[in-house]
Design an enzyme around this catalytic site. Structure first.
Site, PDB file in Angstrom:
ATOM      1  N   SER A   1       0.814  -1.216   0.000  1.00 18.85           N
ATOM      2  CA  SER A   1       0.000   0.000   0.000  1.00 18.85           C
ATOM      3  C   SER A   1       0.850   1.271   0.000  1.00 18.85           C
ATOM      4  CB  SER A   1      -0.958  -0.045   1.204  1.00 18.85           C
ATOM      5  OG  SER A   1      -1.948   0.943   1.102  1.00 18.85           O
TER       6      SER A   1
ATOM      7  N   ASP B   1      10.053   5.739 -10.275  1.00 20.04           N
ATOM      8  CA  ASP B   1       9.656   6.355 -11.547  1.00 20.04           C
ATOM      9  C   ASP B   1      10.375   7.668 -11.808  1.00 20.04           C
ATOM     10  OD1 ASP B   1       8.009   4.242 -11.999  1.00 20.04           O
ATOM     11  OD2 ASP B   1       6.140   5.388 -12.067  1.00 20.04           O
TER      12      ASP B   1
ATOM     13  N   LYS C   1      -0.761  -4.303  -2.985  1.00 20.32           N
ATOM     14  CA  LYS C   1      -2.032  -3.767  -2.498  1.00 20.32           C
ATOM     15  C   LYS C   1      -2.164  -2.331  -3.014  1.00 20.32           C
ATOM     16  CE  LYS C   1      -5.295  -2.241   0.424  1.00 20.32           C
ATOM     17  NZ  LYS C   1      -5.789  -0.864   0.541  1.00 20.32           N
TER      18      LYS C   1
END
Length: 476
Positions: A318, A329, A343
């Site tokens: 999460s 990224d 998740k």
């Protein structure tokens, strides 16, 4: 008797229809672009009413209407995905407890599958962690109470309790021929969200165990302390998110913002409603709660540029996946470890009145580059098998009724992404030795015995050159 059932059914159908219409019109009033109302499923409602009537008339014991309807609501939500649920008054109150960092219990993050409680991750420095309870363990009994058939909320209530009270937990573990019995004593679970230290001059270590209300502020203080203690330039910073089960979204944004350029995209969400479509940036408005002063303001400028490694594993879920994905990224940090939990869904708390609510999955998380986290997780830049046995972990994609990644190219679950994690050979002899080890005490992250931390330090110093992650990725 049949007339009574028919009358009960008709009344119930009318009541349910009225409630559904009320909810639909209420939703329409709040949304500009809402789909047309689908006709109510009269046949299914009639079947529901017939079952309700039969239970009222024929069940071996009298059952209150309130209990039947509450259980029906529970079933409706539980049947959607592993994270949607109904919150009664007690559950609604306890929802706030975990994010505030202190409660009475054992210190286990759990989920429910096939009527059995599965351990996602033990929380560090808790009775469960110290006793050696592991990810993937199946909890089958709590004291003398069988867990099978119990709701997840009910099981959690049994595990929580007053400090210094005992509880016996019976666990089934893969590889063990007999159930394991743990005699634990409940404690006040004070979760220290942020831990930090200087590994050696020039190299800092920060561990986040869970994302709570004060995580952003605690991180800022840790960064200031580490840079003040260090003599000379900072050569490397290790952010450890292993076994971090997640927590508050604004905490994840705050942690990302500490290391990313201002206004960099951290994460975005996609769902059916307009409210479920969000873009969260490294900006105070997305992580501060209210008009408080920005606690990230004035951090050492080096924190935005110092070489950085983020450690993850199958217990990273999460919010921790959001941070790892954002740093990866934006090429701000090398991510090292093993595939994360996956998740990547958003749960919204929707109050229903009378101090009850539903926790409903309303959106999916996507990394800045558009990769879905749900049922896939974050693939590290450097796959390292220092966490022996991590391939045995329970992950989101292993849960029944798990939400798909939302990608059109998604196929049935395969081992393709996990196979990509085998870029570095596994020392099978070493792994088997670890598996057969009788000592249940887990290795402390950040200690001298922490192999992945050692690998990260070696990488900083150029002692080893691990293989890089392949650029091509497929959804699974």
């Amino acid at each position: 008797m049949s007339n009574v059932i028919k009358k009960t059914g008709l009344i119930l159908i009318g009541a349910i229809a009225g409630i559904m219409l009320s909810l639909n019109f209420s939703a329409i009033a709040k949304k500009d672009n809402i789909e047309a109302i689908h006709p109510l499923p009269i046949e299914e409602l009639r079947t529901f009413a017939q079952v309700f009537g039969r239970i009222k008339s024929d069940y071996v014991e009298s059952v209150e209407d309130k209990k039947l309807i509450t259980e029906a609501i529970n079933g409706m939500l539980v049947g959607l995905d592993p994270h949607s649920s109904y919150l009664d008054k007690d559950d609604y109150k306890e929802l706030q407890i975990g994010t505030q960092g202190e409660f009475g219990g054992l210190g286990i993050q759990v989920t429910m599958e096939d009527g059995v409680v599965k351990v996602i991750s033990p929380i560090e420095d808790t009775p469960a962690f110290r006793a050696g309870i592991k990810t993937g363990d199946l909890i089958v009994k709590l004291d003398d109470t069988i867990v099978k058939g119990m709701t997840l909320n009910d099981a959690i209530k049994l595990m929580r309790g007053k400090p210094n009270t005992p509880i016996k937990i019976t666990i089934v573990r893969e590889g063990e021929t007999e159930p394991l019995i743990f005699n634990l004593v409940r404690d006040i679970i004070k979760i220290q969200s942020v831990k930090s230290k200087m590994i050696e001059p020039g190299y800092a270590y920060i561990r986040i165990t869970q994302f709570q209300e004060q995580t952003g502020e605690n991180l800022a203080q840790a960064i200031r302390t580490l840079f003040a203690e260090n003599t000379g330039s900072m050569k490397g910073l290790i952010l450890d998110l292993r076994n971090d089960p997640g927590g508050l979204l604004n905490g994840a944004v705050a942690v990302s913002a500490a290391f990313l350029p201002e206004n960099a995209l951290v994460v975005y969400t996609e769902g059916r409603s307009a409210d479920a479509k969000m873009k969260l940036h490294a900006n105070p408005e997305y992580y501060l709660r209210g008009p408080d002063e920005d606690y990230l303001k004035g951090l050492p400028s080096e924190v935005k540029t110092v070489p950085m490694i983020t450690l993850v594993n199958g217990g990273s879920a999460s919010a921790s996946e959001i941070v790892a994905g954002a740093l990866q990224d934006h090429k701000r940090s090398v991510v090292m470890g093993s595939q994360t939990f996956g998740k990547g869904s958003v749960q919204t708390i929707l109050p229903l009145g009378n101090n009850t609510a539903i926790k409903l999955t309303t959106a999916r998380y996507y990394t800045p580059n558009g990769q879905s986290i749900q049922a896939k997780g974050i693939t590290p830049d450097i796959l390292d098998e220092a966490d022996s046995g991590d391939d045995q972990r329970l992950r989101e994609a292993d849960l029944n009724r798990h939400l798909s990644s939302g990608k059109k190219t998604e196929t049935k679950k395969t081992d393709s992404d996990t196979d990509k994690a085998a870029q570095k050979p596994v020392n099978k002899k070493k792994a088997n030795k670890a598996k057969d080890k009788k000592d249940r005490t887990p290795i402390e992250f950040g200690s001298a015995e922490d192999l992945l931390l050692t690998q990260a330090m070696n990488y900083f110093k150029g002692i080893t050159v691990p293989p890089e992650k392949k650029s091509e990725e497929t959804d699974s």
